[in-house]
Motif scaffolding. Structure first.
Motif, short mmCIF file in Angstrom:
data_model
loop_
_atom_site.label_atom_id
_atom_site.label_comp_id
_atom_site.label_asym_id
_atom_site.label_seq_id
_atom_site.Cartn_x
_atom_site.Cartn_y
_atom_site.Cartn_z
N TRP A 134 0.84 -1.22 0.00
CA TRP A 134 0.00 0.00 0.00
C TRP A 134 0.86 1.25 0.00
CZ3 TRP A 134 -1.25 -1.89 5.38
CH2 TRP A 134 -0.72 -1.07 6.40
N TYR A 135 2.05 1.15 0.61
CA TYR A 135 2.92 2.33 0.76
C TYR A 135 3.34 2.86 -0.62
CZ TYR A 135 6.45 4.97 3.48
OH TYR A 135 7.19 5.93 4.09
N ALA A 136 3.87 1.97 -1.44
CA ALA A 136 4.29 2.39 -2.79
C ALA A 136 3.17 2.18 -3.81
CB ALA A 136 5.52 1.60 -3.21
N GLY A 137 2.32 1.18 -3.54
CA GLY A 137 1.28 0.84 -4.52
C GLY A 137 0.23 1.91 -4.66
N MET A 138 -0.15 2.57 -3.56
CA MET A 138 -1.20 3.59 -3.67
C MET A 138 -0.73 4.79 -4.48
SD MET A 138 -4.21 2.96 -2.90
CE MET A 138 -5.02 4.54 -2.99
N ILE A 148 -1.27 7.99 -9.35
CA ILE A 148 -0.67 8.56 -10.57
C ILE A 148 -1.35 7.99 -11.81
CG2 ILE A 148 1.44 8.65 -11.97
CD1 ILE A 148 3.01 8.75 -9.31
N PHE A 149 -1.48 6.66 -11.85
CA PHE A 149 -2.04 6.04 -13.06
C PHE A 149 -3.54 6.26 -13.20
CE2 PHE A 149 1.68 2.81 -13.21
CZ PHE A 149 2.45 3.74 -13.89
N SER A 150 -4.21 6.52 -12.07
CA SER A 150 -5.65 6.78 -12.20
C SER A 150 -5.90 8.11 -12.90
CB SER A 150 -6.32 6.76 -10.83
OG SER A 150 -5.79 7.79 -10.03
N VAL A 151 -4.92 9.00 -12.83
CA VAL A 151 -5.09 10.30 -13.49
C VAL A 151 -4.37 10.31 -14.85
CG1 VAL A 151 -4.59 12.78 -13.34
CG2 VAL A 151 -5.30 11.53 -11.31
N PHE A 152 -3.13 9.86 -14.85
CA PHE A 152 -2.32 9.96 -16.07
C PHE A 152 -2.22 8.64 -16.84
CE2 PHE A 152 -0.60 12.97 -12.90
CZ PHE A 152 -0.93 14.16 -13.54
N GLY A 153 -2.74 7.57 -16.29
CA GLY A 153 -2.54 6.26 -16.90
C GLY A 153 -3.33 6.07 -18.18
N LYS A 154 -2.79 5.22 -19.03
CA LYS A 154 -3.50 4.83 -20.25
C LYS A 154 -3.52 3.31 -20.28
CE LYS A 154 -2.16 8.92 -22.68
NZ LYS A 154 -0.94 9.57 -23.05
N ARG A 155 -4.37 2.76 -20.97
CA ARG A 155 -4.53 1.32 -21.18
C ARG A 155 -3.93 0.46 -20.06
NH1 ARG A 155 -2.51 -2.11 -26.19
NH2 ARG A 155 -3.68 -4.01 -25.69
N HIS A 156 -2.68 -0.01 -20.23
CA HIS A 156 -2.14 -0.97 -19.27
C HIS A 156 -1.86 -0.34 -17.90
CE1 HIS A 156 -2.06 -3.97 -22.25
NE2 HIS A 156 -1.04 -3.49 -22.93
N SER A 157 -1.37 0.88 -17.91
CA SER A 157 -1.07 1.50 -16.61
C SER A 157 -2.36 1.77 -15.84
CB SER A 157 -0.25 2.78 -16.78
OG SER A 157 -0.86 3.63 -17.73
N HIS A 181 -6.24 -0.14 -11.59
CA HIS A 181 -7.50 -0.78 -11.24
C HIS A 181 -7.27 -2.12 -10.54
CE1 HIS A 181 -10.02 1.67 -14.35
NE2 HIS A 181 -9.47 2.40 -13.40
N ARG A 182 -6.33 -2.87 -11.06
CA ARG A 182 -6.04 -4.18 -10.44
C ARG A 182 -5.54 -3.99 -9.00
NH1 ARG A 182 -5.56 -8.38 -14.30
NH2 ARG A 182 -4.27 -9.61 -12.91
N LEU A 183 -4.65 -3.01 -8.83
CA LEU A 183 -4.14 -2.77 -7.47
C LEU A 183 -5.26 -2.32 -6.55
CD1 LEU A 183 -0.77 -0.85 -8.14
CD2 LEU A 183 -1.00 -3.06 -7.02
N SER A 184 -6.10 -1.43 -7.07
CA SER A 184 -7.13 -0.86 -6.19
C SER A 184 -8.19 -1.88 -5.81
CB SER A 184 -7.79 0.35 -6.85
OG SER A 184 -8.51 -0.06 -7.97
#
Lengths: 477, 377
Positions: B40-44, B49-58, B63-66
């Protein structure tokens, strides 16, 4: 006094414990009772093969997890956090007595968390028999957590036959454990039912049939809970130490609150019987909120009373409310409170080296030779470590108000006879000289008596005046 | 003030278990806590970041992490109880004063954690319902920053706990008539920043391994080959950055912050010398496996990476414990305090621990069965 004291202006650090613990109890009781009720109701729903009931219970389980696994779990850890900050010596003692009790509770908590998530996230994917079993695993492990924690909190009110030489079991099986377990078991079922009413009243407001089923079945758990609370509460009262009974009798607020809890439990029982049990579907959102708030108020009051009657101890006959080991008191009275405290002594050495003897101890005589301002300052140090656990200066239970209108002699008398003036206070744990310094400080805070009150020269007739003679004659006739 | 004067007396009750037992469960608990906590420390941060700037795989990674993050946080909080419990039993003379000196910050951990955890849930439920609201995105950011800040506060408390000299400074600057306001922090300690960020680097490496583990074993039907390839490459890069941060901060800690006398003790213990050396190089072994994985995920290699990462965390926990003991032994030989063993509660706890693990194992076996059936279908 072994640890630095956390000074929070206008209130006391232990008030934070009360705040966090009360919030936690509201949810943790639901976590236990809710687990049992959910397991029972899911088993029943599978038995009668009711898909709507299962769907509702599934939605309730998410609500349950969001509240108990997040808020309940974190505030539970939060109690630990707070007691370590606000009552470190008592916490140190409890941890040394009950470490394996807490470790066992941790094992059950691990099972709780795992089973709760699997119960919810694998709903509909697990074989019903396995699903029901996992629900009961949650319910049983949550209940065992309640039993363990209640044993520890019960010990704080009555240590029973425990002595420092005896181990955890003597501490755990104290006279308070079983009554409190019974009362809390009931409270957990009752409170869980009120949460279910609240949730169902909103979630099922357009499904009268299902809401009726949920309310009717839940009311049985709730009534069982109300009975257990009443019997457990009475058993608790019979078993509490004399000092706790006296505290209840002597403090009018506690007295009234205790009576209210019994009354409220009886009222709730009849409301449940004539309401959701006999007339299912009767609870609308407004009424569910009212029920819920009644339950929260009763639970909060119960916890307040349970904590309140423990005074003057944090751990009965072992650690006093101001974080002093009872066994240390005679020595502190002989050699000084400032001398006995780790941080008070270090403070005095740094700021008042002139009162330190060659052997490193604080001299009573030299304390009394300090200028008055310094005496007041040292008195404040004594106040922080001896009094601030329960009293602020001018805020919560402020000594400025409690000593309002008192003269120096009255303050000194009370300081030196604390436990005699109020049996729910610890004895004075310092020397005569330190009592004099604390008196100076308290007097510097003490407010004058409120203006406007007159006990003579009011202009009203005095004894022997014409009017009173007439009244006397009339009374004689 | 003399630091020694500030150490409280020992408990008249005696320790309920031998020191080695307390230390063993403290270290074991910390290892188990670190696994989810690192994620959670690094994963969140990745989620935010990816929820805002992510595309396709990122975005898919976020989503998978969350989706699993609520369970990860619950596990981590739960597993954190054990080391905290045994810290309070064996190290109470140091743990409590440090906490009280920075009481507001330490108390705030609970409040911040409640918000952080609910933030995780808000985003996770949002993803599960197929939405992507601004509130959920903000929640993910709040959670990730909150977790970082909590890490900073933990680094403060646990560095202050062993730096008794600093108690004096904090006490003098925040005391009111001998009591403390609780507004202190251990910011004057040279080890604070490297300790905090070293754990963050370590958390990045654990998260990288988890990303590969997730792509290999979880929801295989959803994880396309394309995603798996991307995840393997990304995890390698993320792991590499994590190792670099770990190495830089570790070097700062060892060569620029920690007291010389502590390191001198290291020279006197060949066993600890070996453990320290392994602690330093072990992330490199995982890095080699991650490098191999970046060319294509293999189940056995994933299992090896995960197992090795647990070893990395174990070595870290052991080294940290050793340093903590050396730093504390300067003031009090807590390993030699009186012991009053509570045999029957201890045995019952150990039995329940085994039974508890068996029950948890049974439940996990049931869901593995379900997942297998679903995969076969």
């Amino acid at each position: 006094m072994h640890y630095p004291w956390w000074y929070i202006p206008n209130m006391t650090a232990p008030m934070l414990i009360a705040a966090i613990a009360t919030l936690h109890v509201f949810v943790s009781l639901y976590a236990v009772g809710g687990g049992i009720v959910l397991a029972g109701e899911v088993s029943h729903a599978y038995k009668i093969k009711s898909k709507p009931a299962l769907d509702y219970l599934r939605s309730h389980t998410l609500f349950f997890i969001l509240l108990t696994v997040v808020f309940g779990a974190i505030t539970g850890v939060g109690i630990w956090w707070t007691i370590g900050l606000a009552s470190p010596l008592a916490t140190e003692s409890l941890i040394h007595i009950f470490v394996f009790g807490w470790a066992m509770e941790y094992v059950f908590f691990l099972i709780e968390i795992t089973s709760a998530f699997i119960f919810h996230y694998y709903w509909g994917r697990l074989d019903p028999r396995v699903h029901k079993t996992i629900g009961w695993i949650y319910g049983v492990s949550a209940y065992i957590s309640l039993v363990i924690i209640t044993g520890i909190t019960a010990f704080q009110l009555d240590i029973g036959s425990w002595t420092p030489e005896k181990g955890m079991w003597a501490a755990f099986f104290n006279p308070q454990t079983f009554p409190q377990i019974m009362a809390r078991s009931g409270a957990s079922l009752l409170l869980a039912s009120l949460y279910i009413y609240l949730h169902a009243a909103f979630k099922l407001r357009n499904d009268h049939e299902l809401r009726s089923l949920v309310e009717n079945r839940t009311s049985k758990w709730a009534m069982a809970g109300a009975v257990l609370v009443t019997i457990g509460g009475a058993w608790w009262y019979i078993n509490i130490p004399d000092s706790a009974k006296s505290a209840l009798a002597g403090a009018s607020a506690l007295n009234i609150l205790s009576a209210l809890i019994f009354l409220a439990s009886a009222v709730v029982f009849f409301m449940l019987y004539f309401g959701p049990y006999r007339n299912p579907g009767w609870i609308n959102p407004g009424f569910a909120i009212l029920y819920f708030l009644l339950g929260i108020a009763a639970t909060g009051t119960g916890e307040f009373i349970r904590e309140g009657v423990r005074k003057p101890f944090i751990v009965y006959n072992y650690v006093t409310g101001n974080n002093v080991l009872v066994s240390q008191i005679p020595k502190l009275q002989a050699t000084g409170y400032l001398n006995g405290g780790v941080w008070t002594k270090a403070y005095m050495k740094k700021y008042y080296p002139q009162v330190i003897e060659e052997d490193g101890n604080i001299s009573d005589n030299k304390l009394l030779l300090l200028p008055v301002n310094d005496q007041i300052r040292v008195g404040q140090v004594l106040f922080q470590y001896h009094c601030n656990d329960c009293h602020s200066t001018k805020g919560f239970s402020g000594v400025a108000n409690l000593t309002q209108g008192w003269n120096k002699s009255m303050i000194h008398t009370v300081v030196t006879h604390l436990d005699k003036a109020h049996f729910f206070m610890p004895p004075w744990c310092g020397t005569e000289a330190e009592a004099a310094l604390l008196t100076e400080y308290l007097q510097s805070l003490s407010e004058p008596a409120p203006a406007g009150m007159k006990f003579s020269g009011t202009g009203f007739p005095e004894k022997g005046s014409v009017v009173s003679k007439v009244e006397g004659e009339e009374a004689g006739r | 003030m003399n630091p020694i004067d500030l150490i409280g007396p020992i408990s008249p009750l005696g320790n309920p278990a031998p020191f080695w037992f307390i230390t063993f469960f403290k270290v074991l608990g910390f290892i188990l806590h670190m696994i989810p906590m690192n994620i959670w420390y690094a994963g969140m941060i990745l989620v935010a970041i990816f929820s805002v700037f992510g595309k396709r795989h990122s975005l898919e990674l976020a989503h998978r992490l969350s989706r699993t993050m609520p369970i990860i946080v619950a596990s981590g909080v739960n597993l954190g109880i054990v080391p905290l419990l045994f810290t309070q039993v064996g190290y109470y003379q140091f743990y409590y004063p440090a906490g009280v000196l920075m009481a507001y910050a330490w108390f705030s951990v609970i409040i911040i954690l409640v918000f952080a955890y609910y933030g995780v849930y808000v985003y996770s439920l949002n993803v599960r319902s197929g939405k992507r609201t601004k509130f959920a995105l903000a929640s993910a950011w709040v959670s990730s920053i909150a977790f970082l800040f909590i890490g900073f506060l933990f680094a403060n408390n646990f560095s202050l706990m062993v730096n008794v000299e600093n108690w004096i400074g904090v006490f003098n600057s925040t005391s009111v008539a001998g009591a403390v306001l609780g507004t202190g922090l251990n910011t004057g300690d040279a080890t604070l920043i490297p300790r905090w960020l070293m754990m963050f680097g370590l958390a990045m490496t654990t998260t990288a391994v988890y990303i590969i583990f997730d792509a290999t074993f979880f929801k295989r039907k959803d994880a396309t080959e394309d995603y798996k390839k991307w995840a393997a490459r990304f995890a390698f890069v993320f792991h590499t950055i994590g190792v670099l941060i770990f190495v830089i901060m570790g070097s700062w800690y060892i060569f620029g912050a920690i007291e010389r006398s502590t390191l001198d003790q290291l020279g006197q213990s060949s066993a600890m010398y070996v453990v320290f050396a392994l602690t330093a190089i072990s992330p490199g072994l995982v890095w080699i496996v991650m490098l191999a994985q970046s060319r294509g995920i293999r189940r056995n290699a994933t299992i090896a990476a995960a197992a090795l990462q647990v070893v990395v965390l174990g070595l870290n926990a052991t080294s940290r414990q050793w340093v903590q003991n050396v730093e504390i032994f300067k003031f009090e030989r807590i390993s030699q305090l009186p012991v009053n063993i509570q045999w029957s509660p201890m045995i019952l706890f150990l039995l329940l621990f085994v039974v508890g693990l068996a029950v948890v194992g049974w439940m996990i076996a049931k869901i593995v069965e379900v997942e297998k059936k679903a995969a076969e279908a």
